[in-house]
Design a protein around this motif. Sequence first.
Motif, short mmCIF file in Angstrom:
data_model
loop_
_atom_site.label_atom_id
_atom_site.label_comp_id
_atom_site.label_asym_id
_atom_site.label_seq_id
_atom_site.Cartn_x
_atom_site.Cartn_y
_atom_site.Cartn_z
N LYS A 86 7.08 -6.77 8.52
CA LYS A 86 5.98 -7.64 8.94
C LYS A 86 5.01 -6.90 9.84
N GLU A 87 5.53 -6.11 10.77
CA GLU A 87 4.66 -5.38 11.70
C GLU A 87 3.85 -4.31 10.97
N ILE A 88 4.49 -3.57 10.08
CA ILE A 88 3.77 -2.56 9.30
C ILE A 88 2.68 -3.23 8.46
N ALA A 89 3.03 -4.35 7.84
CA ALA A 89 2.06 -5.08 7.02
C ALA A 89 0.89 -5.56 7.87
N ARG A 90 1.18 -6.11 9.04
CA ARG A 90 0.12 -6.61 9.92
C ARG A 90 -0.83 -5.48 10.31
N ARG A 91 -0.26 -4.34 10.67
CA ARG A 91 -1.08 -3.21 11.10
C ARG A 91 -1.94 -2.64 9.97
N ASN A 92 -1.50 -2.87 8.74
CA ASN A 92 -2.21 -2.29 7.60
C ASN A 92 -2.93 -3.33 6.75
N GLY A 93 -2.98 -4.56 7.22
CA GLY A 93 -3.72 -5.61 6.52
C GLY A 93 -3.18 -5.91 5.14
N THR A 94 -1.86 -5.96 5.02
CA THR A 94 -1.25 -6.24 3.72
C THR A 94 -0.05 -7.17 3.93
N THR A 95 0.77 -7.30 2.93
CA THR A 95 1.92 -8.19 3.01
C THR A 95 3.22 -7.39 3.18
N PRO A 96 4.24 -8.01 3.75
CA PRO A 96 5.53 -7.34 3.84
C PRO A 96 6.08 -6.94 2.46
N GLU A 97 5.81 -7.76 1.47
CA GLU A 97 6.27 -7.45 0.11
C GLU A 97 5.62 -6.17 -0.41
N HIS A 98 4.34 -6.01 -0.14
CA HIS A 98 3.64 -4.81 -0.58
C HIS A 98 4.18 -3.57 0.14
N VAL A 99 4.43 -3.71 1.42
CA VAL A 99 5.00 -2.59 2.20
C VAL A 99 6.34 -2.19 1.60
N ARG A 100 7.20 -3.18 1.32
CA ARG A 100 8.51 -2.89 0.76
C ARG A 100 8.39 -2.22 -0.61
N GLN A 101 7.47 -2.69 -1.43
CA GLN A 101 7.25 -2.09 -2.75
C GLN A 101 6.83 -0.62 -2.62
N GLU A 102 5.94 -0.34 -1.69
CA GLU A 102 5.50 1.05 -1.49
C GLU A 102 6.63 1.92 -0.95
N MET A 103 7.46 1.35 -0.09
CA MET A 103 8.63 2.09 0.39
C MET A 103 9.55 2.42 -0.78
N GLN A 104 9.78 1.44 -1.65
CA GLN A 104 10.67 1.67 -2.78
C GLN A 104 10.10 2.73 -3.72
N ARG A 105 8.79 2.70 -3.93
CA ARG A 105 8.16 3.74 -4.76
C ARG A 105 8.39 5.13 -4.18
N ALA A 106 8.21 5.26 -2.86
CA ALA A 106 8.42 6.55 -2.21
C ALA A 106 9.87 6.99 -2.31
N ILE A 107 10.79 6.06 -2.12
CA ILE A 107 12.21 6.37 -2.25
C ILE A 107 12.53 6.81 -3.67
N ASP A 108 11.98 6.10 -4.64
CA ASP A 108 12.23 6.45 -6.04
C ASP A 108 11.73 7.85 -6.36
N ARG A 109 10.55 8.21 -5.85
CA ARG A 109 10.03 9.56 -6.08
C ARG A 109 10.94 10.60 -5.43
N ALA A 110 11.36 10.35 -4.21
CA ALA A 110 12.25 11.28 -3.52
C ALA A 110 13.59 11.37 -4.25
N TRP A 111 14.07 10.26 -4.75
CA TRP A 111 15.35 10.23 -5.47
C TRP A 111 15.27 11.10 -6.73
N GLU A 112 14.16 11.05 -7.41
CA GLU A 112 13.99 11.85 -8.63
C GLU A 112 14.00 13.35 -8.33
N GLU A 113 13.66 13.73 -7.11
CA GLU A 113 13.59 15.14 -6.71
C GLU A 113 14.71 15.52 -5.74
#
Length: 76
Positions: free
Chosen positions: A9-36
């Motif tokens: 919620k705090e990250i989303a607030r600071r970036n003008g987005t939703t907590p769901e979007h923040v979580r999705q972006e985190m998962q994308r980054a984790i997925d990329r790191a996992w592949e490598e």
Amino acid sequence: MANFQKMLKEIARRNGTTPEHVRQEMQRAIDRAWEERNGQAAPLWAGLTFRGERPTPEELIPQLAALMQKNGTLAG
């Protein structure tokens, strides 16, 4: 888990987005790191635990924070 939700919620607030979007972006980054994960980070990945095929933000973030605290790289 409640602290993780507060963090989202705090990250989303600071970036003008939703907590769901923040979580999705985190998962994308984790997925990329996992592949490598077979490079220099292989020992790090080998020391982490998670329930599914790949880690979720809820699983990975607390483990990384604990590891950083243990190694003295996280101010606390």
